[in-house]
Design a protein around this motif. Structure first.
Motif, PDB file in Angstrom:
ATOM      1  N   ARG A 134       0.825  -1.204   0.000  1.00  0.00           N
ATOM      2  CA  ARG A 134       0.000   0.000   0.000  1.00  0.00           C
ATOM      3  C   ARG A 134       0.864   1.261   0.000  1.00  0.00           C
ATOM      4  NH1 ARG A 134      -5.316   1.062   1.941  1.00  0.00           N
ATOM      5  NH2 ARG A 134      -5.608   3.200   2.648  1.00  0.00           N
ATOM      6  N   ASN A 135       0.526   2.214  -0.858  1.00  0.00           N
ATOM      7  CA  ASN A 135       1.201   3.506  -0.932  1.00  0.00           C
ATOM      8  C   ASN A 135       0.155   4.618  -0.819  1.00  0.00           C
ATOM      9  OD1 ASN A 135       4.213   2.924  -2.210  1.00  0.00           O
ATOM     10  ND2 ASN A 135       2.701   1.429  -2.855  1.00  0.00           N
ATOM     11  N   THR A 136       0.587   5.753  -0.236  1.00  0.00           N
ATOM     12  CA  THR A 136      -0.307   6.901  -0.098  1.00  0.00           C
ATOM     13  C   THR A 136       0.377   8.155  -0.643  1.00  0.00           C
ATOM     14  OG1 THR A 136      -1.324   5.959   1.880  1.00  0.00           O
ATOM     15  CG2 THR A 136      -1.659   8.300   1.491  1.00  0.00           C
ATOM     16  N   ALA A 137      -0.314   8.868  -1.533  1.00  0.00           N
ATOM     17  CA  ALA A 137       0.212  10.105  -2.116  1.00  0.00           C
ATOM     18  C   ALA A 137      -0.660  11.280  -1.678  1.00  0.00           C
ATOM     19  CB  ALA A 137       0.237  10.011  -3.636  1.00  0.00           C
ATOM     20  N   VAL A 138      -0.002  12.386  -1.303  1.00  0.00           N
ATOM     21  CA  VAL A 138      -0.695  13.628  -0.944  1.00  0.00           C
ATOM     22  C   VAL A 138      -0.050  14.765  -1.722  1.00  0.00           C
ATOM     23  CG1 VAL A 138      -1.223  15.272   0.888  1.00  0.00           C
ATOM     24  CG2 VAL A 138      -1.319  12.814   1.359  1.00  0.00           C
ATOM     25  N   LEU A 139      -0.855  15.554  -2.409  1.00  0.00           N
ATOM     26  CA  LEU A 139      -0.368  16.699  -3.177  1.00  0.00           C
ATOM     27  C   LEU A 139      -0.675  17.984  -2.419  1.00  0.00           C
ATOM     28  CD1 LEU A 139       0.851  17.876  -5.782  1.00  0.00           C
ATOM     29  CD2 LEU A 139      -1.454  17.824  -6.771  1.00  0.00           C
ATOM     30  N   ILE A 140       0.331  18.845  -2.296  1.00  0.00           N
ATOM     31  CA  ILE A 140       0.162  20.154  -1.655  1.00  0.00           C
ATOM     32  C   ILE A 140       0.343  21.224  -2.724  1.00  0.00           C
ATOM     33  CG2 ILE A 140       1.019  21.724   0.111  1.00  0.00           C
ATOM     34  CD1 ILE A 140       1.998  18.129   0.401  1.00  0.00           C
ATOM     35  N   ALA A 141      -0.603  22.157  -2.798  1.00  0.00           N
ATOM     36  CA  ALA A 141      -0.528  23.248  -3.771  1.00  0.00           C
ATOM     37  C   ALA A 141      -0.823  24.552  -3.057  1.00  0.00           C
ATOM     38  CB  ALA A 141      -1.516  23.032  -4.909  1.00  0.00           C
ATOM     39  N   GLY A 142      -0.179  25.632  -3.513  1.00  0.00           N
ATOM     40  CA  GLY A 142      -0.369  26.915  -2.855  1.00  0.00           C
ATOM     41  C   GLY A 142      -0.389  28.076  -3.821  1.00  0.00           C
ATOM     42  N   ASN A 143      -0.906  29.183  -3.343  1.00  0.00           N
ATOM     43  CA  ASN A 143      -0.830  30.479  -4.032  1.00  0.00           C
ATOM     44  C   ASN A 143      -0.810  31.563  -2.956  1.00  0.00           C
ATOM     45  OD1 ASN A 143      -3.474  30.720  -3.161  1.00  0.00           O
ATOM     46  ND2 ASN A 143      -4.369  30.289  -5.180  1.00  0.00           N
ATOM     47  N   LYS A 144      -1.042  32.826  -3.302  1.00  0.00           N
ATOM     48  CA  LYS A 144      -0.951  33.909  -2.331  1.00  0.00           C
ATOM     49  C   LYS A 144      -1.992  33.799  -1.223  1.00  0.00           C
ATOM     50  CE  LYS A 144       1.055  37.240  -5.568  1.00  0.00           C
ATOM     51  NZ  LYS A 144       0.871  38.544  -6.254  1.00  0.00           N
ATOM     52  N   ALA A 145      -3.074  33.066  -1.515  1.00  0.00           N
ATOM     53  CA  ALA A 145      -4.138  32.933  -0.518  1.00  0.00           C
ATOM     54  C   ALA A 145      -3.865  31.839   0.496  1.00  0.00           C
ATOM     55  CB  ALA A 145      -5.471  32.673  -1.212  1.00  0.00           C
ATOM     56  N   GLY A 146      -2.913  30.989   0.218  1.00  0.00           N
ATOM     57  CA  GLY A 146      -2.616  29.940   1.175  1.00  0.00           C
ATOM     58  C   GLY A 146      -2.261  28.617   0.519  1.00  0.00           C
ATOM     59  N   GLU A 147      -2.064  27.609   1.357  1.00  0.00           N
ATOM     60  CA  GLU A 147      -1.618  26.290   0.910  1.00  0.00           C
ATOM     61  C   GLU A 147      -2.632  25.248   1.362  1.00  0.00           C
ATOM     62  OE1 GLU A 147       2.800  24.980   0.927  1.00  0.00           O
ATOM     63  OE2 GLU A 147       1.914  24.065   2.721  1.00  0.00           O
ATOM     64  N   VAL A 148      -2.912  24.267   0.490  1.00  0.00           N
ATOM     65  CA  VAL A 148      -3.870  23.206   0.833  1.00  0.00           C
ATOM     66  C   VAL A 148      -3.252  21.843   0.525  1.00  0.00           C
ATOM     67  CG1 VAL A 148      -5.902  24.642   0.445  1.00  0.00           C
ATOM     68  CG2 VAL A 148      -4.965  23.297  -1.446  1.00  0.00           C
ATOM     69  N   ARG A 149      -3.765  20.816   1.235  1.00  0.00           N
ATOM     70  CA  ARG A 149      -3.357  19.429   1.017  1.00  0.00           C
ATOM     71  C   ARG A 149      -4.526  18.663   0.390  1.00  0.00           C
ATOM     72  NH1 ARG A 149       1.042  17.764   4.154  1.00  0.00           N
ATOM     73  NH2 ARG A 149       0.227  15.626   4.263  1.00  0.00           N
ATOM     74  N   SER A 150      -4.202  17.828  -0.561  1.00  0.00           N
ATOM     75  CA  SER A 150      -5.237  17.009  -1.185  1.00  0.00           C
ATOM     76  C   SER A 150      -5.685  15.907  -0.232  1.00  0.00           C
ATOM     77  CB  SER A 150      -4.705  16.367  -2.467  1.00  0.00           C
ATOM     78  OG  SER A 150      -3.765  15.337  -2.142  1.00  0.00           O
ATOM     79  N   GLU A 151      -6.800  15.270  -0.571  1.00  0.00           N
ATOM     80  CA  GLU A 151      -7.142  14.037   0.119  1.00  0.00           C
ATOM     81  C   GLU A 151      -6.115  12.967  -0.276  1.00  0.00           C
ATOM     82  OE1 GLU A 151     -10.485  11.684  -1.216  1.00  0.00           O
ATOM     83  OE2 GLU A 151     -10.717  12.987  -2.966  1.00  0.00           O
ATOM     84  N   PRO A 152      -5.837  12.016   0.586  1.00  0.00           N
ATOM     85  CA  PRO A 152      -4.847  10.987   0.241  1.00  0.00           C
ATOM     86  C   PRO A 152      -5.309  10.147  -0.948  1.00  0.00           C
ATOM     87  CG  PRO A 152      -5.303  11.002   2.603  1.00  0.00           C
ATOM     88  CD  PRO A 152      -6.345  11.860   1.960  1.00  0.00           C
ATOM     89  N   MET A 153      -4.381   9.823  -1.819  1.00  0.00           N
ATOM     90  CA  MET A 153      -4.627   8.882  -2.905  1.00  0.00           C
ATOM     91  C   MET A 153      -3.965   7.566  -2.543  1.00  0.00           C
ATOM     92  SD  MET A 153      -3.500   9.086  -6.914  1.00  0.00           S
ATOM     93  CE  MET A 153      -3.808   7.682  -8.010  1.00  0.00           C
ATOM     94  N   THR A 154      -4.698   6.455  -2.686  1.00  0.00           N
ATOM     95  CA  THR A 154      -4.192   5.142  -2.320  1.00  0.00           C
ATOM     96  C   THR A 154      -3.764   4.372  -3.566  1.00  0.00           C
ATOM     97  OG1 THR A 154      -5.640   5.056  -0.381  1.00  0.00           O
ATOM     98  CG2 THR A 154      -4.724   2.974  -1.148  1.00  0.00           C
ATOM     99  N   LEU A 155      -2.538   3.868  -3.549  1.00  0.00           N
ATOM    100  CA  LEU A 155      -2.015   3.075  -4.659  1.00  0.00           C
ATOM    101  C   LEU A 155      -1.488   1.756  -4.086  1.00  0.00           C
ATOM    102  CD1 LEU A 155      -0.682   6.257  -4.863  1.00  0.00           C
ATOM    103  CD2 LEU A 155      -0.542   5.483  -7.235  1.00  0.00           C
ATOM    104  N   VAL A 156      -2.087   0.656  -4.511  1.00  0.00           N
ATOM    105  CA  VAL A 156      -1.665  -0.664  -4.033  1.00  0.00           C
ATOM    106  C   VAL A 156      -0.893  -1.354  -5.146  1.00  0.00           C
ATOM    107  CG1 VAL A 156      -2.411  -2.898  -3.139  1.00  0.00           C
ATOM    108  CG2 VAL A 156      -3.657  -0.822  -2.503  1.00  0.00           C
ATOM    109  N   TYR A 157       0.385  -1.620  -4.863  1.00  0.00           N
ATOM    110  CA  TYR A 157       1.247  -2.265  -5.853  1.00  0.00           C
ATOM    111  C   TYR A 157       1.563  -3.691  -5.406  1.00  0.00           C
ATOM    112  CZ  TYR A 157       5.744  -3.701  -7.841  1.00  0.00           C
ATOM    113  OH  TYR A 157       6.764  -4.422  -8.402  1.00  0.00           O
ATOM    114  N   GLU A 158       1.171  -4.633  -6.237  1.00  0.00           N
ATOM    115  CA  GLU A 158       1.513  -6.034  -6.033  1.00  0.00           C
ATOM    116  C   GLU A 158       2.151  -6.542  -7.320  1.00  0.00           C
ATOM    117  OE1 GLU A 158      -1.898  -8.234  -4.860  1.00  0.00           O
ATOM    118  OE2 GLU A 158      -2.254  -7.078  -3.040  1.00  0.00           O
ATOM    119  N   ALA A 159       3.392  -6.946  -7.231  1.00  0.00           N
ATOM    120  CA  ALA A 159       4.097  -7.413  -8.418  1.00  0.00           C
ATOM    121  C   ALA A 159       3.328  -8.557  -9.073  1.00  0.00           C
ATOM    122  CB  ALA A 159       5.501  -7.879  -8.032  1.00  0.00           C
ATOM    123  N   ALA A 160       3.285  -8.541 -10.388  1.00  0.00           N
ATOM    124  CA  ALA A 160       2.559  -9.578 -11.114  1.00  0.00           C
ATOM    125  C   ALA A 160       3.109 -10.961 -10.780  1.00  0.00           C
ATOM    126  CB  ALA A 160       2.662  -9.317 -12.617  1.00  0.00           C
TER     127      ALA A 160
END
Length: 376
Positions: free
Chosen positions: A116-142
């Motif tokens: 299981r992997n979790t990705a979070v993207l943070i983006a900002g501008n002059k008004a402030g910075e926000v975090r995305s909801e977590p994205m879940t990526l499950v990697y199982e080798a074939a």
């Protein structure tokens, strides 16, 4: 918002009396440009982030993240499993088509760890910075998978079965689609059958596979508590001839289980319990209808198209009822192997009015999902 610019002219009177200004106005003017955006533009809003997908399951360790970001972001940061990811090749570009039409598209290729992997993207501008909801990526080798698929139809002396070669072809196609290396043989003679079984065993011994599977469709019979697969070029007339001329399914299973890879999952599927005319001239004590039960070892599953001692239908279409329902169940993504066979049993019973009841013997030691992504 549309930009509108007004020019305001102010008249300044320089030390003149009212009378003078009325009769001979002398004045100087000053022009001031006012940007109405300064008065009417909405306040800047912090970015809004929406992942293209919030959950993915993968068999490769790389994935291209993609998100839509609104409200003019000017900075990005990405966290993968809690660690900030360097992003020299990050892309942020104007949208094409309808996706993210009001914002910008962010993309970045990441490398995943097993599980299981979790990705979070943070983006900002002059008004402030926000975090995305977590994205879940499950990697199982074939998984590395191999299957031996056999279909025998062309039996002599009026004993032909129309569907086994069709069943084998359909099953082989499906197994390839879900990642199996397939050894496929149709209408095998005694020599052919023994050679391909020996090749299958040697391959298992020389290479490491996670899953090994045997599918057989054709005539089969039980003698002395053992099950035998019948080649197309033999016509046994006694128990002894069956033992000498046919190929033992029990021996094939033993070969699959006795190899050095004890972590491998072994699956045997026998759609071979079809009524065999070869037994009609034998006495009742010589051989019965159907196949005998077989004991699975740990890590194995044995599936029969009908319960021990019964015969299965060859079917009125191009495939047997059992194979047709097995293909349909394998089309369902994410279904565990034992649930696949439960589904097959229910559907075959419904189709045959419970005249045919598929059974399995399972001692699986791990979760097996053959079709993880819905391949058809």
């Amino acid at each position: 918002m549309k930009r509108i610019t007004y020019t305001l002219v102010f008249t300044t009177l320089w030390g003149l009396s009212m009378a003078q200004t009325e009769s001979d106005p002398v004045y100087r003017s000053k022009t001031v440009v006012v940007n109405t955006d300064d008065f009417f533009a909405p306040a800047m809003v912090a970015p809004q982030i929406t992942w293209e997908k919030t959950q993915v399951q993968l068999e490769k360790d790389e994935y291209m993240l993609k998100a839509c970001i609104l409200n003019k972001p000017d900075q990005f940061r990405l966290e993968l499993n809690g660690t900030v990811v360097p992003m020299p090749d990050t892309r942020s570009f104007a949208p094409v088509g309808t996706y993210c039409a009001e914002g910008v598209v962010f993309s970045h290729k990441i490398r995943l760890q097993q599980g299981r992997n979790t990705a979070v993207l943070i983006a900002g501008n002059k008004a402030g910075e926000v975090r995305s909801e977590p994205m879940t990526l499950v990697y199982e080798a074939a998984e590395k998978r191999i299957a031996l698929v056999i279909g025998n139809s062309e039996y002599p002396n009026g004993n032909r079965l129309p569907n086994p070669v069709n069943d084998a072809a359909k099953i082989a196609q499906k197994l390839r689609a879900v990642g199996f290396e397939v050894l496929e043989k149709k209408n095998t003679t005694q020599s052919d059958l023994r050679k391909i079984v020996a090749q299958f065993g040697s391959t298992l011994q020389n290479q490491k596979y996670d899953v090994a599977l045997l599918f057989y469709a054709g005539h089969g019979m039980s003698v002395g508590g053992k099950n035998y697969l019948i080649p197309i070029d033999i016509t046994p007339e006694s128990e002894t001839e069956v033992k000498l001329l046919a190929v033992s399914a029990n021996d094939i299973l033993e070969q699959m289980n006795n190899e050095t890879n004890h972590e491998r999952t072994n699956v045997m599927i026998l759609d071979a319990c079809r009524d065999n005319p070869l037994t009609r001239s034998w006495t009742r004590s010589t051989a019965g209808k159907g196949l005998a039960d077989m004991s699975a070892q740990a890590g194995s599953l044995i599936a029969f198209s009908t319960k021990p001692g019964d015969t299965a239908l060859d079917g009125n279409t191009s495939n047997s009822p059992y194979t047709e329902e097995l293909i349909k169940a394998l089309d369902q993504p994410g279904m565990q192997l034992e649930d696949v066979f439960k589904s097959v049993r229910v559907k075959v019973m419904q189709r045959t009015g419970s005249r045919q009841i598929p059974t399995e013997t399972s001692l699986l030691t791990r979760t097996i999902i053959l079709n993880k992504t819905g391949q058809k």
